[in-house]
Design a protein around this motif. Sequence first.
Motif, PDB file in Angstrom:
ATOM      1  N   SER A  28     -16.355   9.258  -5.432  1.00  0.00           N
ATOM      2  CA  SER A  28     -15.339   8.378  -4.862  1.00  0.00           C
ATOM      3  C   SER A  28     -15.556   8.292  -3.361  1.00  0.00           C
ATOM      4  N   ALA A  29     -15.387   7.108  -2.804  1.00  0.00           N
ATOM      5  CA  ALA A  29     -15.484   6.900  -1.359  1.00  0.00           C
ATOM      6  C   ALA A  29     -14.451   5.873  -0.958  1.00  0.00           C
ATOM      7  N   GLY A  30     -13.908   6.021   0.260  1.00  0.00           N
ATOM      8  CA  GLY A  30     -12.871   5.096   0.688  1.00  0.00           C
ATOM      9  C   GLY A  30     -12.805   4.929   2.180  1.00  0.00           C
ATOM     10  N   VAL A  31     -12.227   3.822   2.587  1.00  0.00           N
ATOM     11  CA  VAL A  31     -11.969   3.514   3.989  1.00  0.00           C
ATOM     12  C   VAL A  31     -10.486   3.184   4.101  1.00  0.00           C
ATOM     13  N   THR A  70      14.011   0.408  13.564  1.00  0.00           N
ATOM     14  CA  THR A  70      13.456  -0.412  12.474  1.00  0.00           C
ATOM     15  C   THR A  70      11.942  -0.363  12.600  1.00  0.00           C
ATOM     16  N   VAL A  71      11.324   0.288  11.624  1.00  0.00           N
ATOM     17  CA  VAL A  71       9.892   0.529  11.685  1.00  0.00           C
ATOM     18  C   VAL A  71       9.189  -0.370  10.659  1.00  0.00           C
ATOM     19  N   GLN A  72       8.278  -1.201  11.163  1.00  0.00           N
ATOM     20  CA  GLN A  72       7.409  -1.977  10.285  1.00  0.00           C
ATOM     21  C   GLN A  72       6.042  -1.295  10.245  1.00  0.00           C
ATOM     22  N   SER A  73       5.478  -1.216   9.056  1.00  0.00           N
ATOM     23  CA  SER A  73       4.174  -0.551   8.941  1.00  0.00           C
ATOM     24  C   SER A  73       3.288  -1.273   7.938  1.00  0.00           C
ATOM     25  N   ASN A  74       1.999  -1.204   8.176  1.00  0.00           N
ATOM     26  CA  ASN A  74       0.983  -1.726   7.259  1.00  0.00           C
ATOM     27  C   ASN A  74       0.006  -0.612   6.943  1.00  0.00           C
ATOM     28  N   SER A  75      -0.516  -0.676   5.718  1.00  0.00           N
ATOM     29  CA  SER A  75      -1.605   0.232   5.353  1.00  0.00           C
ATOM     30  C   SER A  75      -2.639  -0.547   4.554  1.00  0.00           C
ATOM     31  N   PHE A  76      -3.902  -0.200   4.765  1.00  0.00           N
ATOM     32  CA  PHE A  76      -5.016  -0.877   4.092  1.00  0.00           C
ATOM     33  C   PHE A  76      -5.953   0.176   3.532  1.00  0.00           C
ATOM     34  N   ASN A  77      -6.503  -0.145   2.339  1.00  0.00           N
ATOM     35  CA  ASN A  77      -7.359   0.824   1.675  1.00  0.00           C
ATOM     36  C   ASN A  77      -8.462   0.085   0.935  1.00  0.00           C
ATOM     37  N   LEU A  78      -9.682   0.545   1.060  1.00  0.00           N
ATOM     38  CA  LEU A  78     -10.817   0.019   0.315  1.00  0.00           C
ATOM     39  C   LEU A  78     -11.561   1.203  -0.273  1.00  0.00           C
ATOM     40  N   GLY A  79     -11.617   1.256  -1.640  1.00  0.00           N
ATOM     41  CA  GLY A  79     -12.199   2.419  -2.286  1.00  0.00           C
ATOM     42  C   GLY A  79     -13.282   2.066  -3.298  1.00  0.00           C
ATOM     43  N   VAL A  80     -14.241   2.942  -3.447  1.00  0.00           N
ATOM     44  CA  VAL A  80     -15.343   2.799  -4.396  1.00  0.00           C
ATOM     45  C   VAL A  80     -15.340   4.009  -5.313  1.00  0.00           C
ATOM     46  N   ASN A  81     -15.475   3.749  -6.639  1.00  0.00           N
ATOM     47  CA  ASN A  81     -15.574   4.827  -7.620  1.00  0.00           C
ATOM     48  C   ASN A  81     -16.788   4.582  -8.497  1.00  0.00           C
ATOM     49  N   MET A  82     -17.495   5.650  -8.802  1.00  0.00           N
ATOM     50  CA  MET A  82     -18.696   5.520  -9.622  1.00  0.00           C
ATOM     51  C   MET A  82     -18.829   6.723 -10.525  1.00  0.00           C
TER      52      MET A  82
END
Length: 486
Positions: A294-297, A99-111
Amino acid sequence: MKTLKPLYFSICLSAATFSAFAQTPAANPEKWTLQACVDYALQHNLQVKQSELTAETNQNNLVQSKANMLPSLAGSASHSYNIGRSIDPFTNTVVQNETVQSNSFNLGVNMNLFSGFQTRNTIERNKLSTKASELDIETNKNTIALQVVSAYTQILFSQELLKNAQTQLATSKSQVERTEKLVKAGSLPMTNLLDLKAQMAADEQNVVTYENQLDMAKLNLLQLLQKPATETIDIVVPNVDAPQESVLQRNAQQIYEAAEKTQPQIKAAELRIQSSERNISIAKGGYMPSLSLSAGVYTSYSSIAQRYVYDGSLVEYPTGAYWKDPVSGSNVPVYSVTRGGHAEKFAYFKQLDNNLRESVSFSLNIPIFSNLQNKTNVANAVISRQSARYSAESTKNTLRQTIEQAYLDAKLAQKTFTTTQNQVTAYQESFRATEQRFNVGALNSVDYNQAKNNLNKAETDLIRSKYNFIFKMKVLDFYEGKPLNF
């Protein structure tokens, strides 16, 4: 009336500056001035409120188009459960019966860096649309205010007619009372008294008619003020002098040239032409390349992720390979040496820090063929510009025709007023002579009533022509830029 509508637009707000209407007597604060009526109507009229909302919407669109030049920032987060056979997001390996629990997070900028100047042209178009909608507010205010001025003037006109009718009735009553005495004394026949009573009844009917007309005029004003008919309204009566027999100094073309520079509907139409030209530039921008940044973390977490912790020891293990000892000639096993340690659970925040990654990218889009969409957009924008030009020309033509009609109406009103003045003067002299003859018994009641009716009609026509001439001249005064003061 339909032709005069643009003209009426313009005069109404200025009508609120009528100095004679602007002050309410302190002794009777319940009386309504023209200024108060106009202000109240503009505050409560739904058409004006609707145009104000349209202007607010255009202002919001302008703010949004400016904000489109700024970069956009968005973040996302997810949490998931995977049971059984699944992929470990930490190692990208297959795991069984876990049983695998996972999280993902993303912060992105577009111009948007470049889009064929469409953003800049959209801002300029929305500026023009906002200004045009603000002028539409003024146009609608002019419409409502003029209707109030017309209703206010109609009340003044009806009050003066009623006052004249009441004076005529008082005169008839006086003659009836005098004739009754003469009939009783045997100096006059009964037919004279009957004729005068019939005239008095007709005068009473006129009073009722003008009372009804006054009530209708007040109802019209109440409706313009969005007030129920159950309320009463009493207006301030200014000192309105009879118009002078003046000659119009400027012709209709000169008045139109002055009005064309100041009327809000003309300015709004011209702004919409400029707005349509910006739409063409926006449509042409579809042919040009666009460039965006575009830029992201990014980072992630897995519940089964582990890390190996070294303890400083060395561990040997056979690799399965051998080498031949040149001295003894025997095969010697090959061992691999590694640092010793053990695997342990990877802590949540340390895992997020370990998995942190960043990206920057540029995207260039070059339109090659868009199913004729860009060509169609440009063609439709050109058509819209021509439509805006036709609309502006139509607005100017309507204004010119309105002024020409108003100019002719003023000239005719001037002639009518002058003629009616002369007519009243003549009938006054005639009635004075007739009344003198009637009082001494040298004239019968039929001729007396005829002379009285002629004078009454002439005086009524004079009142009507007086207010008509005043209003027509004030219309032209407005277009000439003169103050609208009585």
